[in-house]
Design a protein around this motif. Sequence first.
Motif: not given
Length: 623
Positions: A575-585
């Motif tokens: 879940v964390i990679p999915a959230v991170v990869n779709k955001g511009d972090f």
Amino acid sequence: MGKSLEEVHQSVSTQNKKSVFRKILAFFGPAYLVSVGYMDPGNWATDIAGGSQFGYSLLWVLLMSNLMALLLQSLSARLGIVTQRDLAQASRETYSKGINYILYFLAEIAIAACDLAEVLGMAIGINLLFDIPLIEGVLITVLDTFLLLFLINKGIRKMEAFIIVLVAIIGFSFIFEMIFAQPELDKVIYGLIPSIPTETALYIAIGIIGATVMPHNLYLHSSLVQTRKFDRSRAGIKQALKYNFIDSTIALNLAFLVNAAILILAAATFYKNGMFEVAEIQDAHQFLEPLLGNKWAPILFAVALIAAGQSSTITGTLAGQIVMEGYLNLRIQPWVRRIITRLIAITPAVIVILIYGESVTGKLLILSQVILSLQLGFAIIPLIHFVSDKSKMKGFHVSKTTQVAAWIIATIIVSLNAKLVYNEITGWLEISENPIILWLTVVPLAFFFLGLLLYIVFKPFITKAKQDIQNHSPHNLKLQFSKSESYIKKNIAVSVDFSDADEIALNSAFELGGMDAKYTLIHVVETVGAMVYGENIDDHETSIDEKLLLEYKQILSEKGFHVVTELGFGAPNKVIPAVVNKGDFDVLVMGTHGHTGFKDLIFGTTVDKLRHKISIPLLIVKK
């Protein structure tokens, strides 16, 4: 957390009844569904073995078991009526996730053992009545899945009526059996005086207790009482408790009379004629006609056996559904659950029958009941703690006298089981050619479960029962950072798990971004329910996590930080990679608990699994 047996929850109204009799009748039913578990084929096997080997001398065990069952089932009903939680749900809200998984596993073993007895009992009944081979009878029992599905769709009252009809068939069958057998009444009364003739008698006695006081019935009763809709005022709850106790008393005493009748029948026919080795239901059926001189005796015996197996298999499935939903917050279709449970029970039955033949089914039945007895402590002890808890029971907690009686019962059961386990293990060690294997496997396992039992017994006395998930309070965070001339990170993701590792992770993030950066706090709910239902999950843990995440946001926002939150569901490493990869972090910051090596194997490590899945730098800060 969802409602227990949601499809029939509060589906029977007890209000607006014109007479007291009608009101009492509206409450009657749950205990009859529970009582069939006290007269299932597993009971038959232990009762026949006890009666044929020791005559009437173990009747007192049945009476003691019935009194134990009555008290424990009334406690179970009280828990469900007052808290509107079944025993599995109450455990899930009280114990840690790891303890709950173990308790769930043990409950499933008990239900599988119970279903094994019901499979064998029904198959034996079909074999005796229609001369169908036992192995085919076992396979035929799968078909009752559809009967359960039909009944549950018709409503709980229809199911209760069907079960009561089957109980009546069993009862009438044994009334006639008693007339045929003509037992010696003075010996029946003498059998109510406690005695244990031999070590074998102890094994049979524990089997009788396991067959009578059944762990899955404690889960079942705490749920079934919630099918009644009644006034939730203090007076209404008191009335519901009273009527349910009357229901339990009548139903369980009927079950006691059936069990006593089976044991008395075995004593009056087999023991009396010197046939001490009749432990198989098939042998009992075969010898009834020549010993009693009546052709109806074996027919009624087989009919009652099928009725017992069919009725108890329905309630066993409901118990399985309650245990799975309560401990795991995981709902599956009842017919799927039925198939799974039945296949788990059929597999060992088929294997044993194919390897050893039909002659060992009686021993398999007794073994299943001993397994049930061994699991009892893990269901009884939490139940006693829950109904003794003033806050949980909202003033309807049990009296000190009842608590003492309940603890005495728990002590008796656990002590008998401990003696049985000790005897069995020492026996294996004496005859084993490779005792070292037993010392490395069985003995540590026995000590593990002993430790677990002691933990469950003493934890609530030492610390207050968990009222909420023990997360790190946001108000305890010590936030500190130094101001720098320039910050290069403008969009920072921070993984939080509401532990004390969050403090150093947040402080490290502030060192990177200062007051101008945007901070996204990511938390993942990783319960089984969250993994299955995702964002649609609605349970106790999710609501607590949402609340804590919002508290984090509020505290940090008040300090001037720009904070947003992201709540995920499932496995953190996915879940964390999915959230991170779709955001511009710009960076992901994670705190760790600092354990490595062997502890990683026990506690797991999210970091190692996700660091290869994200496309931005990862800052790991150790506590």
